[in-house]
Write a protein that holds these residues in place. Sequence first.
Motif, PDB file in Angstrom:
ATOM      1  N   ALA A  27       0.828  -1.208   0.000  1.00 59.88           N
ATOM      2  CA  ALA A  27       0.000   0.000   0.000  1.00 59.88           C
ATOM      3  C   ALA A  27       0.865   1.263   0.000  1.00 59.88           C
ATOM      4  N   ALA A  28       1.973   1.242   0.727  1.00 62.47           N
ATOM      5  CA  ALA A  28       2.872   2.403   0.762  1.00 62.47           C
ATOM      6  C   ALA A  28       3.494   2.653  -0.604  1.00 62.47           C
ATOM      7  N   VAL A  29       3.983   1.596  -1.231  1.00 65.47           N
ATOM      8  CA  VAL A  29       4.600   1.735  -2.552  1.00 65.47           C
ATOM      9  C   VAL A  29       3.543   2.156  -3.575  1.00 65.47           C
ATOM     10  N   SER A  30       2.355   1.595  -3.466  1.00 68.92           N
ATOM     11  CA  SER A  30       1.258   1.968  -4.350  1.00 68.92           C
ATOM     12  C   SER A  30       0.939   3.462  -4.229  1.00 68.92           C
ATOM     13  N   ALA A  31       0.861   3.949  -3.006  1.00 66.25           N
ATOM     14  CA  ALA A  31       0.558   5.369  -2.766  1.00 66.25           C
ATOM     15  C   ALA A  31       1.643   6.268  -3.357  1.00 66.25           C
ATOM     16  N   ALA A  32       2.897   5.886  -3.146  1.00 63.76           N
ATOM     17  CA  ALA A  32       4.008   6.666  -3.692  1.00 63.76           C
ATOM     18  C   ALA A  32       3.991   6.635  -5.219  1.00 63.76           C
ATOM     19  N   MET A  33       3.680   5.476  -5.782  1.00 63.25           N
ATOM     20  CA  MET A  33       3.627   5.348  -7.239  1.00 63.25           C
ATOM     21  C   MET A  33       2.487   6.188  -7.829  1.00 63.25           C
ATOM     22  N   GLY A  34       1.389   6.290  -7.125  1.00 67.31           N
ATOM     23  CA  GLY A  34       0.293   7.147  -7.584  1.00 67.31           C
ATOM     24  C   GLY A  34       0.736   8.597  -7.693  1.00 67.31           C
ATOM     25  N   ALA A  35       1.483   9.052  -6.700  1.00 66.51           N
ATOM     26  CA  ALA A  35       1.992  10.427  -6.728  1.00 66.51           C
ATOM     27  C   ALA A  35       3.026  10.613  -7.836  1.00 66.51           C
ATOM     28  N   MET A  36       3.840   9.594  -8.062  1.00 71.54           N
ATOM     29  CA  MET A  36       4.825   9.681  -9.148  1.00 71.54           C
ATOM     30  C   MET A  36       4.101   9.722 -10.503  1.00 71.54           C
ATOM     31  N   ALA A  37       3.028   8.965 -10.641  1.00 73.99           N
ATOM     32  CA  ALA A  37       2.242   8.987 -11.881  1.00 73.99           C
ATOM     33  C   ALA A  37       1.703  10.388 -12.136  1.00 73.99           C
ATOM     34  N   GLU A  48      -0.436   2.817  -9.492  1.00 70.26           N
ATOM     35  CA  GLU A  48      -0.718   2.309  -8.143  1.00 70.26           C
ATOM     36  C   GLU A  48      -0.826   0.790  -8.167  1.00 70.26           C
ATOM     37  N   GLY A  49      -1.428   0.244  -9.212  1.00 71.22           N
ATOM     38  CA  GLY A  49      -1.548  -1.205  -9.345  1.00 71.22           C
ATOM     39  C   GLY A  49      -0.196  -1.881  -9.458  1.00 71.22           C
ATOM     40  N   VAL A  50       0.674  -1.335 -10.286  1.00 72.36           N
ATOM     41  CA  VAL A  50       2.026  -1.893 -10.434  1.00 72.36           C
ATOM     42  C   VAL A  50       2.762  -1.806  -9.096  1.00 72.36           C
ATOM     43  N   GLY A  51       2.630  -0.677  -8.416  1.00 71.57           N
ATOM     44  CA  GLY A  51       3.278  -0.513  -7.109  1.00 71.57           C
ATOM     45  C   GLY A  51       2.755  -1.505  -6.086  1.00 71.57           C
ATOM     46  N   TYR A  52       1.453  -1.711  -6.081  1.00 71.02           N
ATOM     47  CA  TYR A  52       0.859  -2.624  -5.106  1.00 71.02           C
ATOM     48  C   TYR A  52       1.309  -4.065  -5.327  1.00 71.02           C
ATOM     49  N   LEU A  53       1.494  -4.442  -6.566  1.00 73.13           N
ATOM     50  CA  LEU A  53       1.793  -5.836  -6.912  1.00 73.13           C
ATOM     51  C   LEU A  53       3.297  -6.136  -6.966  1.00 73.13           C
ATOM     52  N   HIS A  54       4.138  -5.138  -6.723  1.00 75.96           N
ATOM     53  CA  HIS A  54       5.577  -5.290  -7.000  1.00 75.96           C
ATOM     54  C   HIS A  54       6.267  -6.419  -6.239  1.00 75.96           C
ATOM     55  N   ASP A  55       5.780  -6.796  -5.091  1.00 73.40           N
ATOM     56  CA  ASP A  55       6.420  -7.871  -4.313  1.00 73.40           C
ATOM     57  C   ASP A  55       5.611  -9.168  -4.358  1.00 73.40           C
ATOM     58  N   VAL A  56       4.918  -9.419  -5.464  1.00 69.79           N
ATOM     59  CA  VAL A  56       4.013 -10.570  -5.580  1.00 69.79           C
ATOM     60  C   VAL A  56       4.693 -11.899  -5.269  1.00 69.79           C
ATOM     61  N   LEU A 104       7.893   4.630 -15.345  1.00 64.42           N
ATOM     62  CA  LEU A 104       7.222   3.690 -14.441  1.00 64.42           C
ATOM     63  C   LEU A 104       8.240   2.798 -13.745  1.00 64.42           C
ATOM     64  N   MET A 105       9.126   2.174 -14.516  1.00 59.64           N
ATOM     65  CA  MET A 105      10.144   1.281 -13.952  1.00 59.64           C
ATOM     66  C   MET A 105      11.082   2.019 -13.002  1.00 59.64           C
ATOM     67  N   LYS A 106      11.560   3.174 -13.436  1.00 59.30           N
ATOM     68  CA  LYS A 106      12.506   3.951 -12.639  1.00 59.30           C
ATOM     69  C   LYS A 106      11.871   4.423 -11.340  1.00 59.30           C
ATOM     70  N   SER A 107      10.596   4.795 -11.413  1.00 58.76           N
ATOM     71  CA  SER A 107       9.887   5.245 -10.211  1.00 58.76           C
ATOM     72  C   SER A 107       9.744   4.106  -9.206  1.00 58.76           C
ATOM     73  N   LEU A 108       9.330   2.941  -9.686  1.00 53.98           N
ATOM     74  CA  LEU A 108       9.172   1.788  -8.798  1.00 53.98           C
ATOM     75  C   LEU A 108      10.497   1.418  -8.155  1.00 53.98           C
ATOM     76  N   TYR A 109      11.548   1.404  -8.945  1.00 51.75           N
ATOM     77  CA  TYR A 109      12.886   1.092  -8.454  1.00 51.75           C
ATOM     78  C   TYR A 109      13.281   2.038  -7.318  1.00 51.75           C
ATOM     79  N   THR A 110      12.941   3.304  -7.456  1.00 50.24           N
ATOM     80  CA  THR A 110      13.347   4.336  -6.506  1.00 50.24           C
ATOM     81  C   THR A 110      12.484   4.364  -5.251  1.00 50.24           C
ATOM     82  N   VAL A 111      11.164   4.329  -5.413  1.00 47.32           N
ATOM     83  CA  VAL A 111      10.278   4.539  -4.263  1.00 47.32           C
ATOM     84  C   VAL A 111      10.143   3.314  -3.367  1.00 47.32           C
ATOM     85  N   ASP A 112      10.446   2.140  -3.872  1.00 45.75           N
ATOM     86  CA  ASP A 112      10.324   0.922  -3.066  1.00 45.75           C
ATOM     87  C   ASP A 112      11.091   1.070  -1.750  1.00 45.75           C
ATOM     88  N   GLU A 113      12.348   1.436  -1.836  1.00 45.99           N
ATOM     89  CA  GLU A 113      13.173   1.603  -0.634  1.00 45.99           C
ATOM     90  C   GLU A 113      12.819   2.886   0.122  1.00 45.99           C
TER      91      GLU A 113
END
Length: 186
Positions: A27-37, A48-56, A104-113
Amino acid sequence: MAKLTRKRAEELLRKHTTEEHLFTHAAAVSAAMGAMAEHFGEDKDHWEGVGYLHDVDYEEYPDEHCHHVRELLAGEDVDDADIAAIISHGWGITVDEPEPTTPLMKSLYTVDELTGIIQAYARMRPERLDGMEVKSLKKKFKDKRFAAKCNRALIKQGCAMLGMELGDVMACCIQGMQAHAEELGL
């Protein structure tokens, strides 16, 4: 191929995850990804969907994280570009390919941590996420002992890949997470 949304990502993650802290992180990564979008003028619900599912695959394969994403999402009507984006957040850590190449990829890579540092800081503040400022978050970021497991070099590398200042990425993440503070327990 249906577009991955936050709602669909929640359904898919529940098939492979049971640990509550992993849902909170999602949920945290999803929220951050929404703001990056929003920052990039992209589809917020999709990011947000990609962020939410990133650790599937994390709970089932913690020692082979990002190596089982494709098999777990096979037959689930998830676009190959979204699968590649999810896998790419492990680039240079658990996988060598694909390198993050899209916003999208770069944002996920960055905001996860980065979301981990923001959550840790919010937990120690009486007001949690409310009123959190980039300036004070940067002080915590500089303290290597604080949220020590969060890879600061990776975050800085991600910011460089995005062509964004660390403070600007922090501001996006804080804003996105503040909008979901209740869901995050912050």
